[in-house]
Design a protein around this motif. Structure first.
Motif, mmCIF file in Angstrom:
data_model
loop_
_atom_site.group_PDB
_atom_site.id
_atom_site.type_symbol
_atom_site.label_atom_id
_atom_site.label_comp_id
_atom_site.label_asym_id
_atom_site.label_seq_id
_atom_site.Cartn_x
_atom_site.Cartn_y
_atom_site.Cartn_z
ATOM 1 N N MET A 1 69.776 93.777 42.692
ATOM 2 C CA MET A 1 68.398 93.284 42.660
ATOM 3 C C MET A 1 67.860 93.038 44.072
ATOM 4 N N ARG A 2 68.739 92.459 44.955
ATOM 5 C CA ARG A 2 68.313 92.185 46.320
ATOM 6 C C ARG A 2 68.011 93.493 47.058
ATOM 7 N N LEU A 3 68.861 94.515 46.837
ATOM 8 C CA LEU A 3 68.642 95.816 47.459
ATOM 9 C C LEU A 3 67.340 96.436 46.993
ATOM 10 N N LEU A 4 67.069 96.303 45.685
ATOM 11 C CA LEU A 4 65.824 96.837 45.136
ATOM 12 C C LEU A 4 64.628 96.130 45.753
ATOM 13 N N PHE A 5 64.740 94.793 45.892
ATOM 14 C CA PHE A 5 63.639 94.020 46.473
ATOM 15 C C PHE A 5 63.395 94.439 47.928
ATOM 16 N N THR A 6 64.511 94.600 48.673
ATOM 17 C CA THR A 6 64.389 95.014 50.075
ATOM 18 C C THR A 6 63.732 96.383 50.186
ATOM 19 N N SER A 7 64.134 97.313 49.315
ATOM 20 C CA SER A 7 63.563 98.660 49.331
ATOM 21 C C SER A 7 62.076 98.624 49.017
ATOM 22 N N LEU A 8 61.719 97.822 48.031
ATOM 23 C CA LEU A 8 60.304 97.714 47.671
ATOM 24 C C LEU A 8 59.491 97.094 48.806
ATOM 25 N N LEU A 9 60.098 96.127 49.511
ATOM 26 C CA LEU A 9 59.412 95.483 50.629
ATOM 27 C C LEU A 9 59.175 96.480 51.754
ATOM 28 N N VAL A 10 60.206 97.295 52.056
ATOM 29 C CA VAL A 10 60.071 98.306 53.108
ATOM 30 C C VAL A 10 58.979 99.303 52.743
ATOM 31 N N ILE A 11 58.968 99.749 51.473
ATOM 32 C CA ILE A 11 57.945 100.697 51.017
ATOM 33 C C ILE A 11 56.561 100.084 51.130
ATOM 34 N N SER A 12 56.456 98.805 50.742
ATOM 35 C CA SER A 12 55.162 98.120 50.802
ATOM 36 C C SER A 12 54.661 98.005 52.231
ATOM 37 N N LEU A 13 55.573 97.641 53.170
ATOM 38 C CA LEU A 13 55.189 97.516 54.567
ATOM 39 C C LEU A 13 54.764 98.854 55.143
ATOM 40 N N PHE A 14 55.510 99.929 54.783
ATOM 41 C CA PHE A 14 55.162 101.257 55.271
ATOM 42 C C PHE A 14 53.806 101.688 54.734
ATOM 43 N N THR A 15 53.573 101.406 53.436
ATOM 44 C CA THR A 15 52.286 101.770 52.835
ATOM 45 C C THR A 15 51.140 101.056 53.527
ATOM 46 N N THR A 16 51.362 99.775 53.849
ATOM 47 C CA THR A 16 50.336 99.002 54.549
ATOM 48 C C THR A 16 50.055 99.615 55.920
ATOM 49 N N LYS A 17 51.129 99.994 56.642
ATOM 50 C CA LYS A 17 50.958 100.619 57.955
ATOM 51 C C LYS A 17 50.165 101.920 57.835
ATOM 52 N N ALA A 18 50.526 102.730 56.841
ATOM 53 C CA ALA A 18 49.850 104.010 56.654
ATOM 54 C C ALA A 18 48.378 103.806 56.336
ATOM 55 N N GLN A 19 48.076 102.786 55.559
ATOM 56 C CA GLN A 19 46.679 102.500 55.234
ATOM 57 C C GLN A 19 45.910 102.056 56.477
ATOM 58 N N GLN A 20 46.563 101.256 57.328
ATOM 59 C CA GLN A 20 45.916 100.823 58.573
ATOM 60 C C GLN A 20 45.650 102.013 59.491
ATOM 61 N N VAL A 21 46.608 102.929 59.534
ATOM 62 C CA VAL A 21 46.447 104.124 60.358
ATOM 63 C C VAL A 21 45.250 104.930 59.888
ATOM 64 N N ASP A 22 45.157 105.156 58.597
ATOM 65 C CA ASP A 22 44.041 105.933 58.044
ATOM 66 C C ASP A 22 42.707 105.227 58.263
ATOM 67 N N LYS A 23 42.734 103.911 58.202
ATOM 68 C CA LYS A 23 41.498 103.135 58.350
ATOM 69 C C LYS A 23 40.988 103.158 59.790
ATOM 70 N N HIS A 24 41.896 103.032 60.753
ATOM 71 C CA HIS A 24 41.484 102.855 62.150
ATOM 72 C C HIS A 24 41.497 104.134 62.975
ATOM 73 N N ILE A 25 42.162 105.178 62.482
ATOM 74 C CA ILE A 25 42.147 106.470 63.179
ATOM 75 C C ILE A 25 41.430 107.464 62.277
ATOM 76 N N THR A 26 40.148 107.635 62.512
ATOM 77 C CA THR A 26 39.321 108.424 61.604
ATOM 78 C C THR A 26 38.937 109.766 62.226
ATOM 79 N N GLU A 27 38.737 110.728 61.366
ATOM 80 C CA GLU A 27 38.325 112.048 61.817
ATOM 81 C C GLU A 27 36.962 112.001 62.502
#
Length: 434
Positions: A1-27
């Motif tokens: 369960m802890r491993l699953l939580f850690t994996s989900l947290l990493v995915i969530s953080l990466f998704t947040t970073k990717a969203q920030q990148v798309d938001k602030h670096i625009t075509e």
């Protein structure tokens, strides 16, 4: 369960970073920046014409100010100015094997000169390689490599390069920066040089050249630097083709300079850098990397954790839009770290597929790499077949702005562990860099 939580947290953080990148670096913003930098009124941004460079310098400066960057430590402004002496060449008199050569077949990469057969000049060669389609690029690349040789020598250029020899003269001959090591006399001929006489008197003038540098101070590791760079100079006014004489340098390297400004804006917005980030638009890359040389003298290279030098990202790579290559990939684990940070995305960083072009040594990364910095250039250009390279046709209309945007976003995501202070690439072996 802890491993699953850690994996989900990493995915969530990466998704947040990717969203920030798309938001602030625009075509849209990328298009605005590169269209301005590569406009005709920038006059091709030639480093040896400060009166033409001023508009580009002022534009980059204004962007850094709008973003809210600080000047580099010890500087009052974003302008990092330095003086260079230029040689204004006279008309040379060169006799080879008893025959006087026409000026279109000779080039002096030197100051005043008066030598003859007894002077003991060496003999170097630029032979013709029929396997490389871009003769202009091959000649310039080989000439720059030979210009680092410290000996006094003739450089015998194969006659196959005569049609593109004026391009080389544009780099070395019109207003050569003094201080190059070694006297070189380039001669287009297919004959061995047995006897010679070379005479020329040239005048000297001084000009100011300017890098544009800004920074975001680190939160926890402010004495450790990550550098993002690109050169904003190009080759200026060239012989007209269909009425167009301005070499706009849209891909080379308004695209890289655009990336530097866009990344500065992104990192200033997200405010999560533990290391100090330095953003620099170099001058004089096209004529020998004098801007990056000066910059390297103003900082302690041992404090530079990594350098992302960005050069020609305006067109999709040979593998497509979601790929770029890294020069000197094998010299450190810089590329491996970048790719690790991109796990879960389609973007891939590849080793340099053009080893014959010596790209690692031909951009501003080389200066800091020689000092041990993991300094690499990121590019997408198919340099071996790029018909617009160093021509008046390197215009914004030939570029893929989406490719530029995608690549900048990938750089932002891939740099995150270096920016946060959790990763540091292995240092480059100084002895391995020419």
């Amino acid at each position: 369960m802890r491993l699953l939580f850690t994996s989900l947290l990493v995915i969530s953080l990466f998704t947040t970073k990717a969203q920030q990148v798309d938001k602030h670096i625009t075509e849209e913003n990328v298009g605005r920046l590169i269209s301005t930098l590569a406009a005709d009124d920038m006059m091709g941004r030639p480093a040896m014409r400060p009166e033409y460079m001023e508009k580009a310098t002022a534009f980059i400066e204004s962007e850094f100010e709008k973003i809210g960057l600080k000047p580099l430590a010890g500087q009052k402004t974003y302008r990092q100015a330095f003086q260079k002496q230029l040689i204004v060449p006279g008309i040379p008199q060169i006799t080879i094997n008893g025959q006087t050569l026409s000026n279109d077949k000779v080039l002096l990469a030197t100051e005043n000169i008066n030598v003859n057969t007894d002077s003991g000049f060496g003999m170097l060669r630029i032979d013709y390689d029929s396997t490389i389609a871009n003769k202009r690029q091959t000649l310039i690349s080989k000439a720059f490599m030979l210009s680092r040789d410290t000996s006094a020598a003739f450089v015998i250029v194969h006659p196959a390069y005569l049609e593109v020899f004026p391009e080389l003269k544009g780099y070395f001959g019109k207003r050569l920066i003094s201080g190059r090591k070694g006297t070189k006399v380039f001669v287009v001929t297919d004959q061995p040089i047995n006897t010679y006489s070379v005479q020329a008197t040239q005048s000297i003038e001084s000009i100011t050249m300017t890098n544009v540098v800004g920074m975001i101070e680190g939160k926890k590791k402010k004495d450790e630097y990550v550098v993002f760079s690109g050169h904003y100079d190009h080759i200026g006014i060239r012989p007209a083709v269909d009425g167009d004489s301005i070499a706009n340098g849209a891909d080379d390297d308004a695209s890289g300079t655009t990336a530097v400004i866009a990344l500065a804006n992104y990192y200033k917005k997200i405010k999560d850098n533990n290391r100090t980030l330095i953003f620099v638009a170099f001058t004089a890359e096209e004529i020998g990397g004098y801007g990056s040389r000066y910059f390297s003298e103003q900082i302690n290279p041992d404090q530079v954790v990594a350098m992302f030098n960005i050069e020609m990202i305006g067109k999709p790579s040979k593998w497509g839009r979601d790929h770029a290559f890294i020069t000197g990939y094998e010299r450190s684990d810089f590329g491996e770290i970048l790719q690790r940070n991109l796990e879960g995305t389609p973007f891939k960083f590849m080793p340099d597929p053009y080893p014959k072009q010596n790209l690692f040594y031909r951009s501003d990364n080389a200066t800091l790499a020689r000092l041990g910095v993991p300094a690499h250039t990121i590019s997408t250009d198919e340099i071996d077949i790029d018909k617009f390279y160093h021509t008046v046709n390197d215009e914004v209309e030939t570029l893929d702005v989406k490719n530029i945007t995608v690549t900048i976003r990938a750089i932002a995501l891939s740099a995150r562990s270096m920016v946060s202070g959790t990763d540091a690439p292995k240092r480059i072996d100084k002895a391995s860099v020419r």
